[in-house]
Design an enzyme around this catalytic site. Structure first.
Site, PDB file in Angstrom:
ATOM      1  N   LYS A   1       0.793  -1.199  -0.132  1.00  0.00           N
ATOM      2  CA  LYS A   1      -0.331   0.055   0.033  1.00  0.00           C
ATOM      3  C   LYS A   1       0.846   1.150   0.049  1.00  0.00           C
ATOM      4  O   LYS A   1       1.924   1.237   0.299  1.00  0.00           O
ATOM      5  CB  LYS A   1      -1.007   0.031   1.333  1.00  0.00           C
ATOM      6  CG  LYS A   1      -1.823  -1.293   1.266  1.00  0.00           C
ATOM      7  CD  LYS A   1      -2.862  -1.280   0.161  1.00  0.00           C
ATOM      8  CE  LYS A   1      -3.692  -2.521   0.134  1.00  0.00           C
ATOM      9  NZ  LYS A   1      -3.537  -3.819   0.508  1.00  0.00           N
TER      10      LYS A   1
HETATM   11  C1  LIG Z   1      -4.893  -4.503   1.072  1.00  0.00           C
HETATM   12  C2  LIG Z   1      -6.409  -4.620   0.801  1.00  0.00           C
HETATM   13  C3  LIG Z   1      -7.132  -5.247   1.932  1.00  0.00           C
HETATM   14  C4  LIG Z   1      -6.372  -6.092   3.325  1.00  0.00           C
HETATM   15  O1  LIG Z   1      -5.549  -5.504   3.880  1.00  0.00           O
HETATM   16  P1  LIG Z   1      -4.336  -6.193   4.842  1.00  0.00           P
HETATM   17  O2  LIG Z   1      -3.589  -5.240   5.500  1.00  0.00           O
HETATM   18  O3  LIG Z   1      -3.526  -6.990   3.957  1.00  0.00           O
HETATM   19  O4  LIG Z   1      -4.991  -7.304   5.621  1.00  0.00           O
HETATM   20  C5  LIG Z   1      -8.407  -5.221   2.177  1.00  0.00           C
HETATM   21  N1  LIG Z   1      -9.041  -4.596   1.132  1.00  0.00           N
HETATM   22  C6  LIG Z   1      -8.393  -4.285   0.111  1.00  0.00           C
HETATM   23  C7  LIG Z   1      -9.331  -3.453  -1.236  1.00  0.00           C
HETATM   24  C8  LIG Z   1      -7.219  -4.230   0.091  1.00  0.00           C
HETATM   25  O5  LIG Z   1      -6.452  -3.790  -1.184  1.00  0.00           O
END
Ligand SMILES: *Cc1c(COP(=O)(O)O)cnc(C)c1O
Length: 382
Positions: free
Chosen positions: A189
């Protein structure tokens, strides 16, 4: 730059290294406060309140944990239905199933990848307890339409804003519109701490329940503030709070947020300017959000069909550029079929998922690497 310079391929994503992170980590270790809710947790949470505009931000161990909390906070239990787009990350549905609920998959609209409000409304039944919306790439879903449906049927909204940290849109700041929202700080992210997340509480009646749920179902937070003289188990909960080590890295990343976004937008804007005509010539398109209404989290192209998309990804890989597709639609996934229910046509979801290719986008990319990606994409002939 030639292909041979790209012997080490240009990776799809490389985590950002925040300059202050090593110092912050050393300070945590030296402080002997390594468990959660220390000074870095407080600092990072305050920065997130500022960035998102949400009144209450609680750090969690992941975006998935934050989604689990959101679902539980809205009281979803055995047999309750939550409407969710099929085109989203698996945790969007797995978090509902973890609470005993049923994910009800609906289609997206157009070429944004975001949920179609008309499909949401058509999927409402007496069992519907929440609507979960994901802002794909930080491009806002049609929140005016979604919130109108929410008010009309008195059903709360969860915003999965994993992609859209700090995006301001014509519908309001993303993450502040639904009753509850989530962020992810996974290292793919824009801002990360390896694994981490946050739950954003916009409905004030959920603030205290959220605090309790995150602290293993105890009123420890109240105890630490001196509001009760002993703490005890008061409700359903789990261990959703990250250690200070994660918070220390996150805090350093948040300090660098402006620079991260500036570089991501430079790359995004260069791709958009250089590749729009190329995509049109092939009968496709590039991601096309309203001015500024995205997070430069992904840059995608849509090819005319899946065969051409697959050939493009293969061409890129052969020339040292790692592009990638995105979600396998959840309605067609093994667990989606086992636990979920699908309402309406999934034509747009299947088409979008099959035609989409994402290009490398991370702040450490050099000008030469960006130029090489563009040159390689443009050299593709189906
Ligand atoms: C990355 C992501 C998540 C989950 O996040 P994690 O921190 O990896 O558990 C949930 N929803 C979306 C749309 C994502 O891109």
């Amino acid at each position: 730059m030639s292909a041979s310079d790209a012997m080490t391929p240009i990776l799809f994503s490389v985590p950002f290294r925040a300059p202050a992170a090593p110092g912050n980590l050393a300070a945590v270790i030296a402080s002997d406060h390594v468990h959660g809710d220390g000074p870095f947790t407080k600092s990072a949470s305050a920065k997130l309140v500022e960035l998102t505009g949400s009144p209450s931000v609680l750090l969690t161990t992941s975006g998935t944990a934050a989604l689990e909390m959101a679902v539980r906070l809205l009281g979803i239990g055995e047999g309750d239905e939550v409407i969710v787009p099929s085109f989203t990350f698996s945790s969007g549905a797995a978090s509902i199933v973890a609470a005993g609920g049923v994910p009800v998959f609906v289609d997206i609209e157009g070429d944004s990848g975001n949920v179609d409000p008309a499909q949401v409304e058509a999927a409402i039944t007496p069992k519907t307890k929440a609507i979960s919306v994901m802002h794909y790439g930080g491009v806002p879903a049609d929140m005016d339409a979604i919130m109108a449906i929410s008010r009309k049927h008195n059903i709360p909204v969860i915003e999965d804003n994993a992609h859209g940290l700090a995006v301001k849109s014509r519908f309001g700041a993303l993450g502040t519109i639904g009753s509850v929202a989530i962020q992810s700080f996974h290292d793919t992210k824009n801002v990360h701490c390896g694994e981490g997340g946050a739950v954003l509480i916009n409905d004030a009646t959920l603030t205290e329940p959220a605090e309790i749920m995150r602290e293993k179902g105890t009123n420890r937070s109240k105890f630490l503030r001196g509001q009760v003289d002993k703490y005890t188990w008061v409700d359903w909960g789990s261990s959703y709070l990250p250690s200070e080590l994660n918070a220390a890295v996150l805090d350093a990343q948040l300090d660098a947020f402006e620079g991260i976004q500036e570089r991501r937008f430079q790359i995004w804007n260069t791709y958009a300017a250089e590749l729009s005509q190329w995509a049109m010539d092939l009968g496709g398109s590039v991601m096309n959000p309203a001015e500024g209404e995205h997070a430069a989290h992904v840059f995608f192209v849509l090819m005319p069909n899946q065969e051409v998309r697959d050939a493009l990804l293969e061409h890129l890989r052969a020339h040292g550029v790692i592009g990638t597709f995105h979600y396998v639609p959840l309605h067609s996934s093994p667990a989606g079929q086992k636990y979920g229910r699908t309402v309406g046509s999934m034509e747009k979801t299947d088409s979008f998922a099959g035609r989409l290719a994402r290009l490398p986008l991370w702040p450490g990319m050099t000008v030469e690497q960006v130029a090489y990606v563009i040159e390689t994409v443009k050299a593709f002939r189906p």
